[in-house]
Design a protein around this motif. Structure first.
Motif, short mmCIF file in Angstrom:
data_model
loop_
_atom_site.label_atom_id
_atom_site.label_comp_id
_atom_site.label_asym_id
_atom_site.label_seq_id
_atom_site.Cartn_x
_atom_site.Cartn_y
_atom_site.Cartn_z
N SER A 153 14.93 78.06 55.01
CA SER A 153 14.52 78.83 53.84
C SER A 153 15.27 80.16 53.74
N ARG A 154 15.82 80.63 54.83
CA ARG A 154 16.57 81.89 54.83
C ARG A 154 18.04 81.60 55.11
N PRO A 155 18.93 82.24 54.36
CA PRO A 155 20.35 82.00 54.60
C PRO A 155 20.81 82.62 55.92
N SER A 156 21.80 81.99 56.53
CA SER A 156 22.44 82.55 57.72
C SER A 156 23.52 83.53 57.33
N GLY A 157 24.03 83.37 56.11
CA GLY A 157 25.09 84.26 55.66
C GLY A 157 25.38 84.07 54.18
N LEU A 158 26.21 84.97 53.67
CA LEU A 158 26.56 84.99 52.26
C LEU A 158 28.01 85.45 52.14
N TYR A 159 28.77 84.74 51.31
CA TYR A 159 30.13 85.14 50.99
C TYR A 159 30.19 85.48 49.51
N LEU A 160 30.74 86.64 49.19
CA LEU A 160 30.98 87.02 47.80
C LEU A 160 32.40 86.55 47.47
N LEU A 161 32.50 85.74 46.44
CA LEU A 161 33.76 85.06 46.13
C LEU A 161 34.63 85.78 45.11
N GLU A 162 34.18 86.92 44.65
CA GLU A 162 34.92 87.68 43.63
C GLU A 162 36.35 87.94 44.11
N GLY A 163 37.34 87.45 43.36
CA GLY A 163 38.74 87.70 43.69
C GLY A 163 39.31 86.89 44.83
N CYS A 164 38.58 85.93 45.35
CA CYS A 164 39.08 85.13 46.48
C CYS A 164 40.08 84.08 45.98
N VAL A 165 40.78 83.48 46.91
CA VAL A 165 41.68 82.36 46.62
C VAL A 165 41.25 81.21 47.50
N CYS A 166 41.06 80.03 46.89
CA CYS A 166 40.62 78.85 47.64
C CYS A 166 41.69 77.78 47.49
N ASP A 167 42.17 77.29 48.64
CA ASP A 167 43.26 76.30 48.64
C ASP A 167 43.01 75.23 49.69
N ARG A 168 43.51 74.04 49.41
CA ARG A 168 43.53 73.00 50.44
C ARG A 168 44.44 73.47 51.57
N ALA A 169 44.13 73.04 52.77
CA ALA A 169 44.92 73.43 53.94
C ALA A 169 45.33 72.17 54.69
N PRO A 170 46.47 72.21 55.36
CA PRO A 170 46.87 71.04 56.15
C PRO A 170 45.96 70.87 57.37
N SER A 171 45.85 69.64 57.83
CA SER A 171 45.08 69.37 59.05
C SER A 171 45.80 70.01 60.22
N PRO A 172 45.03 70.58 61.16
CA PRO A 172 45.67 71.16 62.33
C PRO A 172 46.29 70.07 63.20
N LYS A 173 47.26 70.45 64.00
CA LYS A 173 47.88 69.49 64.92
C LYS A 173 46.87 69.12 65.99
N PRO A 174 46.62 67.82 66.19
CA PRO A 174 45.65 67.43 67.21
C PRO A 174 46.21 67.66 68.61
N SER A 175 45.37 68.15 69.50
CA SER A 175 45.78 68.31 70.88
C SER A 175 45.45 67.03 71.63
N LEU A 176 46.01 66.86 72.79
CA LEU A 176 45.75 65.65 73.58
C LEU A 176 44.29 65.55 73.97
N SER A 177 43.63 66.69 74.10
CA SER A 177 42.23 66.68 74.51
C SER A 177 41.26 66.68 73.32
N ALA A 178 41.80 66.59 72.10
CA ALA A 178 40.93 66.64 70.91
C ALA A 178 40.00 65.44 70.90
N LYS A 179 38.71 65.71 70.72
CA LYS A 179 37.72 64.65 70.70
C LYS A 179 37.38 64.22 69.28
N GLU A 180 37.77 65.05 68.30
CA GLU A 180 37.44 64.75 66.91
C GLU A 180 38.54 63.92 66.29
N CYS A 181 38.18 63.11 65.37
CA CYS A 181 39.13 62.28 64.64
C CYS A 181 39.65 63.09 63.45
#
Length: 128
Positions: free
Chosen positions: A60-88
């Motif tokens: 019921s209570r937010p953990s945080g708030l971002y004010l988006l006024e003037g921001c830029v939102c863009d797609r980003a490339p996937s990070p390079k996976p490390s050999l120990s990466a557990k996530e797909c």
């Protein structure tokens, strides 16, 4: 001269609940933590130019708030996976929100579906 706007905790909680109920975009996103080492799933809700996040969908209570006024939102490339990466990583879609405020580091987010990623980027871009 324009006066500053003041919001107290009650105002922010009310706006956060309104965002959860009637926001233009709502759902789970993975958010990179402040030390850039781990990802945590959070519930996000977008209302006008404010993006709230919560520990989970029923919070019921937010953990945080971002004010988006003037921001830029863009797609980003996937990070390079490390050999120990557990996530797909090939099933993750990344985007960043870069703020115009000085000394505020970019917000790194990811989704599991390309459609969700594109819709979040479009909604944040429109909200800014």
């Amino acid at each position: 001269m324009q006066k500053g706007m003041r919001l107290n905790d009650g105002h922010i909680t009310y706006l956060a609940l309104l965002a959860k109920k009637d926001g233009t975009r709502r759902g789970f996103l993975s958010k990179k933590n402040s030390d850039n080492t781990k990802w945590h799933s959070k519930w996000f809700a977008l209302l006008q130019n404010m993006m709230f996040y919560f520990e989970n969908e029923s919070s019921s209570r937010p953990s945080g708030l971002y004010l988006l006024e003037g921001c830029v939102c863009d797609r980003a490339p996937s990070p390079k996976p490390s050999l120990s990466a557990k996530e797909c990583l090939e099933k993750q879609y990344y985007f960043t929100v870069t703020f115009s405020h000085e000394n505020q580091k970019p917000l790194e987010l990811r989704t599991e579906e390309v459609k969700d990623c594109d819709e979040w980027v479009a909604a944040i871009t429109q909200a800014r």
